[in-house]
Motif scaffolding. Structure first.
Motif, PDB file in Angstrom:
ATOM      1  N   UNK A  23      34.610  37.817  42.762  1.00  0.00           N
ATOM      2  CA  UNK A  23      35.554  37.181  41.764  1.00  0.00           C
ATOM      3  C   UNK A  23      36.832  37.894  41.651  1.00  0.00           C
ATOM      4  N   UNK A  24      36.820  39.192  41.860  1.00  0.00           N
ATOM      5  CA  UNK A  24      38.390  39.679  41.495  1.00  0.00           C
ATOM      6  C   UNK A  24      39.597  39.214  42.112  1.00  0.00           C
ATOM      7  N   UNK A  25      39.128  38.909  43.488  1.00  0.00           N
ATOM      8  CA  UNK A  25      40.363  38.650  44.446  1.00  0.00           C
ATOM      9  C   UNK A  25      40.200  37.192  44.913  1.00  0.00           C
ATOM     10  N   UNK A  26      39.122  36.582  44.430  1.00  0.00           N
ATOM     11  CA  UNK A  26      39.229  35.058  44.900  1.00  0.00           C
ATOM     12  C   UNK A  26      40.384  34.141  44.369  1.00  0.00           C
ATOM     13  N   UNK A  27      40.843  33.239  45.445  1.00  0.00           N
ATOM     14  CA  UNK A  27      42.197  32.601  44.594  1.00  0.00           C
ATOM     15  C   UNK A  27      41.724  31.522  43.991  1.00  0.00           C
ATOM     16  N   UNK A  28      40.518  31.208  43.744  1.00  0.00           N
ATOM     17  CA  UNK A  28      40.071  30.053  42.831  1.00  0.00           C
ATOM     18  C   UNK A  28      39.994  30.471  41.442  1.00  0.00           C
ATOM     19  N   UNK A  29      39.713  31.596  41.166  1.00  0.00           N
ATOM     20  CA  UNK A  29      39.468  32.227  40.143  1.00  0.00           C
ATOM     21  C   UNK A  29      40.426  33.243  39.525  1.00  0.00           C
ATOM     22  N   UNK A  30      40.584  33.285  38.052  1.00  0.00           N
ATOM     23  CA  UNK A  30      41.356  34.599  37.529  1.00  0.00           C
ATOM     24  C   UNK A  30      40.381  35.109  36.653  1.00  0.00           C
ATOM     25  N   UNK A  31      39.865  36.504  36.811  1.00  0.00           N
ATOM     26  CA  UNK A  31      39.109  37.129  35.681  1.00  0.00           C
ATOM     27  C   UNK A  31      40.237  37.621  34.579  1.00  0.00           C
ATOM     28  N   UNK A  32      40.290  36.822  33.607  1.00  0.00           N
ATOM     29  CA  UNK A  32      41.488  36.833  32.524  1.00  0.00           C
ATOM     30  C   UNK A  32      41.104  37.747  31.474  1.00  0.00           C
ATOM     31  N   UNK A  33      39.925  38.016  31.193  1.00  0.00           N
ATOM     32  CA  UNK A  33      39.425  38.830  30.140  1.00  0.00           C
ATOM     33  C   UNK A  33      37.833  39.453  30.430  1.00  0.00           C
ATOM     34  N   UNK A  34      37.793  40.676  29.852  1.00  0.00           N
ATOM     35  CA  UNK A  34      36.505  41.014  29.665  1.00  0.00           C
ATOM     36  C   UNK A  34      36.075  41.588  28.552  1.00  0.00           C
TER      37      UNK A  34
END
Length: 363
Positions: A23-34
């Motif tokens: 997920x980290x570099x996938x263009x369809x998602x942004x890991x916005x918070x943990x």
């Protein structure tokens, strides 16, 4: 394509690293918070993701900028975290099992349905080329009419390698609820839904010894059965014999075999995305390795979340996870009561995954 889908991760333990690879570099998602109960660990993970914030759990679940919560907490916390996210209108994709018990899981699914919120659940390993190629072969008639299957997961226990193995031996853990989702989910893909189960189980040791890390040598209590076996009665009439064990040093058994009137399919480990699928046709003299013909090629954990965000009908669905949990908890109940148990749920067999090169699903 529009703006990337904003995801917040709750739980930054070991498994989060596997998800972040996808997920980290996938263009369809942004890991916005943990978020994590260990704030320092959450901060460390966030520091490795551009633009990611480390938040308290409650703040992440309430954050209006987060569209989907990836729930990677321990099984005992799955329901609480997912329910709060759903209450705040967020989609949820979680690690298996859906929750630690059937009643809570059913309530969670009903809550999501009432609020129109999508819920997905691991395992997504079954969407890789291993199980999907085997399924394509079964569906194409490679073994004729499927009659039965055998699934075996046998290890000496996770305390040998895990630094904090306690939850594996508490309610919600054990070999069936921990590893069974991979095998039972694969069997539903291969043979369809389950209508009843018959089980037997044992707990041979009251404690286990932590084998590694700062707690090495510490004894921890065992509160669950550590060897569970039984039969799944599929709606199709096929029978699957399943064994999950933390009481075995090693096994030579194939992870899964599907037997039909005209052949046997050997299915690779459903805890992995790929692996050789082998066919032994009636009258043949040796196994034939089948080339990958279906599934997400080169996939890793997180593909189920991507599938949930893009597929017309999510394959790693709450319906499937609830059905598998029903089968597992019913196996344990059957073992305790000494009788066959009819399931109270069913599910549609998920849509097959066409052979999808990594370049396509990675965007």
């Amino acid at each position: 394509m529009g703006e990337p889908h904003r995801v917040g991760i709750v739980g930054t333990g070991w498994i989060s690293g596997a998800y972040l690879e996808t997920l980290r570099d996938h263009p369809a998602v942004t890991v916005a918070a943990v978020a994590d109960l260990d704030a320092a660990r959450a901060a460390s993970v966030a520091a490795g993701i551009p633009g990611c914030r480390a938040l308290p759990v409650g703040d992440l679940l309430a954050d209006d900028s987060i569209a989907t919560v990836l729930n990677l907490t321990v099984p005992a916390a799955h329901a609480e975290v997912a329910s709060e996210a759903i209450k705040n209108g967020k989609q949820v994709y979680g690690e298996k099992p859906l929750t630690a018990d059937m009643s809570t899981a059913r309530t969670l699914v009903e809550q999501a349905g009432a609020l129109g919120v999508a819920v997905g659940c691991a395992p997504d390993t079954v969407l890789g080329t291993g199980v999907q190629t085997a399924r394509a072969a079964v569906d194409a008639g490679a073994v004729g009419r499927p009659l039965s299957a055998v699934a075996v997961m046998a290890t000496p226990g996770h305390e040998r390698w895990h630094h904090q193995p306690d939850f594996y031996y508490r309610p919600g853990g054990g070999p069936l609820l921990d590893m069974g989702p991979y095998y039972l989910t694969a069997l539903v893909h291969l043979l369809g839904p389950i209508v009843a189960v018959t089980g037997a189980a044992a707990r041979q040791r009251p404690t286990r010894v932590v084998g590694t890390g700062p707690r090495a040598g510490e004894r921890i209590p065992v509160e669950v059965d550590t060897h569970v076996t039984g039969v799944l009665h599929h709606a199709s009439g096929a029978l699957s014999t399943v064994t999950t064990s933390f009481d075995a040093v090693r096994t030579t058994a194939a992870p899964i075999e599907v037997h039909g009137e005209t052949g046997t399919i050997e299915v690779p480990d459903p805890n992995h995305f790929d692996g050789d699928v082998r066919l032994f046709a009636l009258g043949a003299t040796d196994w034939q390795t089948l080339p990958p013909s279906a599934g997400y090629a080169g996939a890793s954990r997180g593909i189920g979340l991507l599938d949930m965000l893009t597929a017309p009908s999510p394959r790693a669905s709450a319906s499937l996870a609830l059905h598998v949990l029903d089968a597992m908890t019913s196996l344990l109940r059957s073992a305790a009561e000494g009788r066959r148990i009819d399931l109270t749920t069913t599910t549609e067999r998920p849509a097959p995954v066409p052979l999808t090169p990594a370049a396509r699903w990675r965007g």
